[in-house]
Design an enzyme around this catalytic site. Structure first.
Site, PDB file in Angstrom:
ATOM      1  N   LYS A  69      19.673 -11.994   6.427  1.00 14.86           N
ATOM      2  CA  LYS A  69      18.828 -11.696   7.598  1.00 14.86           C
ATOM      3  C   LYS A  69      19.196 -12.651   8.721  1.00 14.86           C
ATOM      4  O   LYS A  69      19.333 -13.855   8.496  1.00 14.86           O
ATOM      5  CB  LYS A  69      17.343 -11.895   7.223  1.00 14.86           C
ATOM      6  CG  LYS A  69      16.372 -11.511   8.305  1.00 14.86           C
ATOM      7  CD  LYS A  69      15.896 -10.076   8.144  1.00 14.86           C
ATOM      8  CE  LYS A  69      15.194  -9.528   9.354  1.00 14.86           C
ATOM      9  NZ  LYS A  69      16.086  -9.010  10.401  1.00 14.86           N
ATOM     10  N   LYS A 105      24.028 -14.412  10.401  1.00 16.82           N
ATOM     11  CA  LYS A 105      23.952 -14.379  11.868  1.00 16.82           C
ATOM     12  C   LYS A 105      25.149 -13.578  12.373  1.00 16.82           C
ATOM     13  O   LYS A 105      26.189 -13.524  11.707  1.00 16.82           O
ATOM     14  CB  LYS A 105      24.015 -15.804  12.452  1.00 16.82           C
ATOM     15  CG  LYS A 105      23.372 -15.918  13.809  1.00 16.82           C
ATOM     16  CD  LYS A 105      21.853 -16.025  13.712  1.00 16.82           C
ATOM     17  CE  LYS A 105      21.195 -16.154  15.055  1.00 16.82           C
ATOM     18  NZ  LYS A 105      19.759 -16.449  14.919  1.00 16.82           N
ATOM     19  N   SER A 365       9.756 -10.334  11.711  1.00 12.92           N
ATOM     20  CA  SER A 365      10.843  -9.398  11.370  1.00 12.92           C
ATOM     21  C   SER A 365      10.682  -8.916   9.924  1.00 12.92           C
ATOM     22  O   SER A 365      10.942  -7.758   9.610  1.00 12.92           O
ATOM     23  CB  SER A 365      12.210 -10.074  11.515  1.00 12.92           C
ATOM     24  OG  SER A 365      12.682  -9.930  12.831  1.00 12.92           O
TER      25      SER A 365
END
Ligand code: NAD
Length: 431
Positions: A69, A105, A365
């Site tokens: 994530k 990322k 999120s």
């Protein structure tokens, strides 16, 4: 002397904490480098008919605790070193707040200010096609970061669903609320940091009306934070954006600053004209009790709480000794260098580190991902109260670790994160 990069700065804290925890050589290998580095040159047709390619990256650091994530950044400085460091920080961050994700990322090396909306859309869709095999609701779920926003997330979800012929709202978070986004995602990063700050002030029995705050950066994180703090009675004495800032010891109303910024494009735009350098109307500033400050000056202003909410690497060995704040809340990722950390520790400045302070964004999120998978729509109150619970649990585990082990909050957050990641790797039989 070795060169300092975002990744070597991450490694300095990592190594310190791995030593403190006496991690075995086998365990260390899992923290020292990412599991995957995906790279692709993205080719698009510009509006003038020419073709241009942009380097792009997706770094997947660790997925022991769940799908990877982390956001995607569109920036001319986005390179492998930077994206690697941010992916590593994401792995620690998701573990600190104990949500079931790993860390990743992404980045595209481009300058969105030089691109039309059509070109940005072409880059966004091409990025998803380039990374198609490596992303997915159970594999790796991107999100917004610097210079990416809900509209870009919508294009990316649409491209993913078209290419895979699936319905996959959970592939990406930070989407518009009308297209599978969560209420409260836009304010989540600031809200999480605000909850922690309020908890600390309550514990230390400090009245917010006695506190002066300086905020660097007036984007998503900084502007929302300014509003929350102003509303709760803190005095914001300085605010800045990339062009510079304003300082008023008597206090600044962030709602007025937002108006200046919307009207002129700059926080100090009501007083200063940046079109040919920076020319400020000093008489008007004097009348309003406001001074113009550079971003470097802003960090050293008299205040109780300093909130870096823009760039990394701004609090360094050069300015740390001159910082007057008693608390630093890191909404930006990586704003403080390890050398500055040492100096600030000596000065007894309490730093709430990025991996905790700005974890509200990834926490909401996670709520969006959950809603995408279940088809539910949470209310704003539900989002707020769950965010508060999760971020304060993260804060309490860091505070407890710091007290027990005599660590700084940054070391304690890394320690909590590393231990949770190690535990997941152990039960999975990786170590
Ligand atoms: P943003 O693009 O919305 O805002 C960035 C702000 O920083 C703008 O006001 C810009 O003018 C200012 N800025 C740029 N260069 C500057 C400079 N040289 N000096 C001072 N100010 C400068 O970005 P954002 O989403 O608010 O992110 C800011 C930081 O917070 C980044 O480090 C990001 O990684 C981190 N962060 C953001 C989120 C989120 O959900 N938005 C989550 C976690 C971490």
């Amino acid at each position: 002397m070795s060169v300092s990069t975002p990744y070597t700065r991450f490694q300095t804290t990592l190594t310190q904490v791995m030593d403190m925890l006496s991690l075995s050589p086998e365990e260390r290998t899992h923290f020292e480098k990412p599991q995957h580095i995906h790279k692709a040159d993205i080719l698009i047709r510009r509006d003038d008919g020419t073709e241009q390619s942009f380097p792009s990256f997706r770094v997947q650091f660790n997925n022991a605790r769940g799908p990877y994530k982390g956001g995607i950044r569109f920036h001319h400085d986005a390179d492998e070193e930077e994206v690697k460091a941010l992916a590593a920080l994401m792995s620690i961050k998701t573990a600190v707040v104990n949500i079931p994700f790993g860390g990743a990322k992404g980045g595209v090396q481009c300058d969105p200010k030089d691109l039309s909306s059509k070109e940005v859309q072409a880059i966004s869709r091409a990025y998803v096609r380039a990374m198609l095999q490596n992303i997915g609701p159970d594999i790796d779920c991107p999100a917004p970061d610097v210079n990416t926003n809900p509209a870009i997330m919508a294009w990316m979800r649409d491209e993913y669903e078209k290419e895979t012929r699936t319905y996959s709202p959970a592939v990406i978070t930070g989407k518009p609320v009308s297209y599978g986004g969560s209420l409260g995602r836009d304010t989540a990063t600031a809200r999480g940091g605000f909850f922690i700050l309020q908890e600390m002030m309550d514990r230390d029995a400090i009245d917010p009306s006695e506190l002066k705050v300086v905020i660097q950066g007036f984007g998503n994180a900084g502007a929302h934070m300014a509003n929350f703090l102003h509303g709760a009675g803190y005095t914001i004495v300085a605010i800045s954006d990339s062009q510079g800032g304003i300082y008023s010891p008597e206090g600044i109303d962030p709602v007025r600053v937002e108006k200046y910024k919307r009207k002129t494009g700059a926080v100090a735009g009501e007083y200063c004209d940046y079109s040919g350098g920076s020319v400020c109307d000093l008489d008007r500033m004097k009348m309003d009790g406001v001074q113009h400050v550079s971003n470097a000056e802003l960090l050293e202003l008299p205040c109780d709480i300093l909130i870096p909410a823009a760039l990394d690497n701004v609090i360094t060995a050069e300015n740390a000794a001159k910082i007057q704040a008693r608390y630093i809340l890191e909404l930006a990722n990586g704003p403080t260098t390890p050398e500055a950390d040492e100096i600030l520790k000596e000065k007894k400045v309490k730093i709430i580190p990025d991996v905790l302070a700005n974890a509200g964004g990834v926490t909401v999120s996670y709520f969006e991902w959950t809603q995408g998978r279940s088809g539910e729509q949470w209310t704003a109150q539900q989002v707020d109260s769950e965010l508060r619970r999760i971020i304060l649990e993260g804060y309490k585990s860091v505070r407890r670790e710091a007290r027990r082990k005599g660590m700084t909050y940054r070391q304690a957050a890394f320690s909590v994160g590393i231990k949770r990641m190690s535990e997941a790797m152990r039960v999975r039989g990786w170590i």
